[in-house]
Design a protein around this motif. Structure first.
Motif, PDB file in Angstrom:
ATOM      1  N   VAL A  95       0.855  -1.174   0.000  1.00 13.56           N
ATOM      2  CA  VAL A  95       0.000   0.000   0.000  1.00 13.56           C
ATOM      3  C   VAL A  95       0.896   1.229   0.000  1.00 13.56           C
ATOM      4  O   VAL A  95       1.837   1.319   0.785  1.00 13.56           O
ATOM      5  CB  VAL A  95      -0.915   0.030   1.252  1.00 13.56           C
ATOM      6  CG1 VAL A  95      -1.788   1.277   1.253  1.00 13.56           C
ATOM      7  CG2 VAL A  95      -1.760  -1.217   1.324  1.00 13.56           C
ATOM      8  N   LYS A  96       0.597   2.150  -0.907  1.00 12.52           N
ATOM      9  CA  LYS A  96       1.387   3.374  -1.000  1.00 12.52           C
ATOM     10  C   LYS A  96       0.455   4.568  -1.068  1.00 12.52           C
ATOM     11  O   LYS A  96      -0.717   4.441  -1.418  1.00 12.52           O
ATOM     12  CB  LYS A  96       2.283   3.342  -2.243  1.00 12.52           C
ATOM     13  CG  LYS A  96       3.336   2.253  -2.168  1.00 12.52           C
ATOM     14  CD  LYS A  96       4.222   2.224  -3.379  1.00 12.52           C
ATOM     15  CE  LYS A  96       5.272   1.112  -3.203  1.00 12.52           C
ATOM     16  NZ  LYS A  96       6.055   0.913  -4.393  1.00 12.52           N
ATOM     17  N   ARG A  97       1.004   5.706  -0.747  1.00  7.89           N
ATOM     18  CA  ARG A  97       0.303   6.971  -0.930  1.00  7.89           C
ATOM     19  C   ARG A  97       1.139   7.761  -1.914  1.00  7.89           C
ATOM     20  O   ARG A  97       2.360   7.883  -1.751  1.00  7.89           O
ATOM     21  CB  ARG A  97       0.166   7.714   0.396  1.00  7.89           C
ATOM     22  CG  ARG A  97      -0.683   8.950   0.275  1.00  7.89           C
ATOM     23  CD  ARG A  97      -1.137   9.439   1.661  1.00  7.89           C
ATOM     24  NE  ARG A  97      -2.049  10.545   1.502  1.00  7.89           N
ATOM     25  CZ  ARG A  97      -1.701  11.828   1.663  1.00  7.89           C
ATOM     26  NH1 ARG A  97      -0.482  12.156   2.028  1.00  7.89           N
ATOM     27  NH2 ARG A  97      -2.593  12.775   1.489  1.00  7.89           N
ATOM     28  N   LEU A  98       0.486   8.265  -2.956  1.00  2.00           N
ATOM     29  CA  LEU A  98       1.179   8.884  -4.076  1.00  2.00           C
ATOM     30  C   LEU A  98       0.653  10.290  -4.309  1.00  2.00           C
ATOM     31  O   LEU A  98      -0.552  10.537  -4.195  1.00  2.00           O
ATOM     32  CB  LEU A  98       0.931   8.013  -5.319  1.00  2.00           C
ATOM     33  CG  LEU A  98       1.592   8.356  -6.632  1.00  2.00           C
ATOM     34  CD1 LEU A  98       3.108   8.222  -6.536  1.00  2.00           C
ATOM     35  CD2 LEU A  98       1.065   7.413  -7.721  1.00  2.00           C
ATOM     36  N   TYR A  99       1.563  11.196  -4.642  1.00  3.83           N
ATOM     37  CA  TYR A  99       1.186  12.556  -5.045  1.00  3.83           C
ATOM     38  C   TYR A  99       1.637  12.749  -6.483  1.00  3.83           C
ATOM     39  O   TYR A  99       2.781  12.416  -6.829  1.00  3.83           O
ATOM     40  CB  TYR A  99       1.854  13.605  -4.159  1.00  3.83           C
ATOM     41  CG  TYR A  99       1.727  15.004  -4.721  1.00  3.83           C
ATOM     42  CD1 TYR A  99       0.538  15.726  -4.581  1.00  3.83           C
ATOM     43  CD2 TYR A  99       2.770  15.593  -5.418  1.00  3.83           C
ATOM     44  CE1 TYR A  99       0.404  16.993  -5.114  1.00  3.83           C
ATOM     45  CE2 TYR A  99       2.643  16.868  -5.949  1.00  3.83           C
ATOM     46  CZ  TYR A  99       1.468  17.558  -5.805  1.00  3.83           C
ATOM     47  OH  TYR A  99       1.321  18.814  -6.342  1.00  3.83           O
ATOM     48  N   LEU A 131      -8.697   7.745  -5.386  1.00  2.00           N
ATOM     49  CA  LEU A 131      -8.597   9.151  -5.020  1.00  2.00           C
ATOM     50  C   LEU A 131      -8.683   9.349  -3.514  1.00  2.00           C
ATOM     51  O   LEU A 131      -9.588   8.831  -2.868  1.00  2.00           O
ATOM     52  CB  LEU A 131      -9.731   9.932  -5.699  1.00  2.00           C
ATOM     53  CG  LEU A 131      -9.820  11.416  -5.361  1.00  2.00           C
ATOM     54  CD1 LEU A 131      -8.639  12.181  -5.950  1.00  2.00           C
ATOM     55  CD2 LEU A 131     -11.143  11.990  -5.863  1.00  2.00           C
ATOM     56  N   GLU A 132      -7.731  10.096  -2.978  1.00  2.00           N
ATOM     57  CA  GLU A 132      -7.831  10.586  -1.599  1.00  2.00           C
ATOM     58  C   GLU A 132      -8.277  12.043  -1.623  1.00  2.00           C
ATOM     59  O   GLU A 132      -9.175  12.419  -0.905  1.00  2.00           O
ATOM     60  CB  GLU A 132      -6.498  10.442  -0.869  1.00  2.00           C
ATOM     61  CG  GLU A 132      -6.176   9.022  -0.478  1.00  2.00           C
ATOM     62  CD  GLU A 132      -4.950   8.922   0.416  1.00  2.00           C
ATOM     63  OE1 GLU A 132      -4.149   9.891   0.485  1.00  2.00           O
ATOM     64  OE2 GLU A 132      -4.789   7.878   1.043  1.00  2.00           O
ATOM     65  N   SER A 133      -7.598  12.864  -2.442  1.00  2.00           N
ATOM     66  CA  SER A 133      -7.983  14.271  -2.599  1.00  2.00           C
ATOM     67  C   SER A 133      -7.293  14.815  -3.838  1.00  2.00           C
ATOM     68  O   SER A 133      -6.393  14.193  -4.387  1.00  2.00           O
ATOM     69  CB  SER A 133      -7.582  15.088  -1.356  1.00  2.00           C
ATOM     70  OG  SER A 133      -6.174  15.116  -1.220  1.00  2.00           O
TER      71      SER A 133
END
Length: 192
Positions: A95-99, A131-133
């Protein structure tokens, strides 16, 4: 009197179309399917063949900072967080969070967008983006890999609705024009 088609004839027609599509993929074509999604959004699925093994494709595909080389409109791509989701004991997922940020010219104006995504990776098989934001009211994408002979078929499905009011038909047209070019660029970069 209406002519009847034997069930086997229908199977042959479908098989023939699948065979033609498969042959087109192996010849380097990008296969594209768009579908209605919303009044202000677009949805598309694209497929391409890469003459690389799924392992080789996976290593490059999940190198997210490199996406600026694959997609010319993407100006920044950065992994903000990385971890393991062990909620399913049978299959652990990365699991990753990407910008990401991008700049896209539409007719007479240029749109600047940014997006924060939750990324679920199923090792060497699938990458899902949620999508997170960001600059979309909704966005999700799915990349899957399928071994094909000595190479890999990459399938990329995306659906999105930007926060700026652009009619869905324009979004679909932009995707229809840009995505094949972007995927060819991805293939050039990956295959060196």
């Amino acid at each position: 009197m209406a002519a009847s088609i034997e069930p086997n004839a229908i199977d042959l027609i479908v098989t023939s179309n699948q065979s033609t599509a498969h042959g087109a993929l192996l010849q380097g074509e990008i296969l594209l399917t768009t579908r209605a999604y919303s009044a202000w959004g677009g949805a598309v699925t694209a497929q391409m063949y890469l003459p690389l093994t799924p392992v080789e494709v996976w290593q490059q595909l999940t190198d997210y900072p490199r996406w600026t080389q694959y997609f010319p409109d993407v100006t920044h791509s950065q992994v903000l967080h990385s971890g393991i989701n062990a909620s399913n004991s049978a299959m652990k997922r990365q699991v990753k969070r990407l910008y990401q940020s991008a700049s896209k010219a539409f007719l007479v104006f240029t749109a600047q967008v940014e997006i924060y995504l939750k990324v679920l990776e199923t090792q060497q098989q699938r990458v899902q983006f949620y999508l997170e934001s960001g600059s979309f009211s909704d966005f999700c994408a799915d990349l899957s890999l399928e071994a094909c002979g000595n190479g890999t078929i990459l399938t990329y499905s995306v659906q999105a609705t930007p926060t700026i009011p652009v009619p869905g038909i324009l979004i679909e047209q932009a995707i229809r024009l840009d995505l094949p070019t972007n995927l060819r660029q991805m293939r050039r970069v990956m295959c060196g």
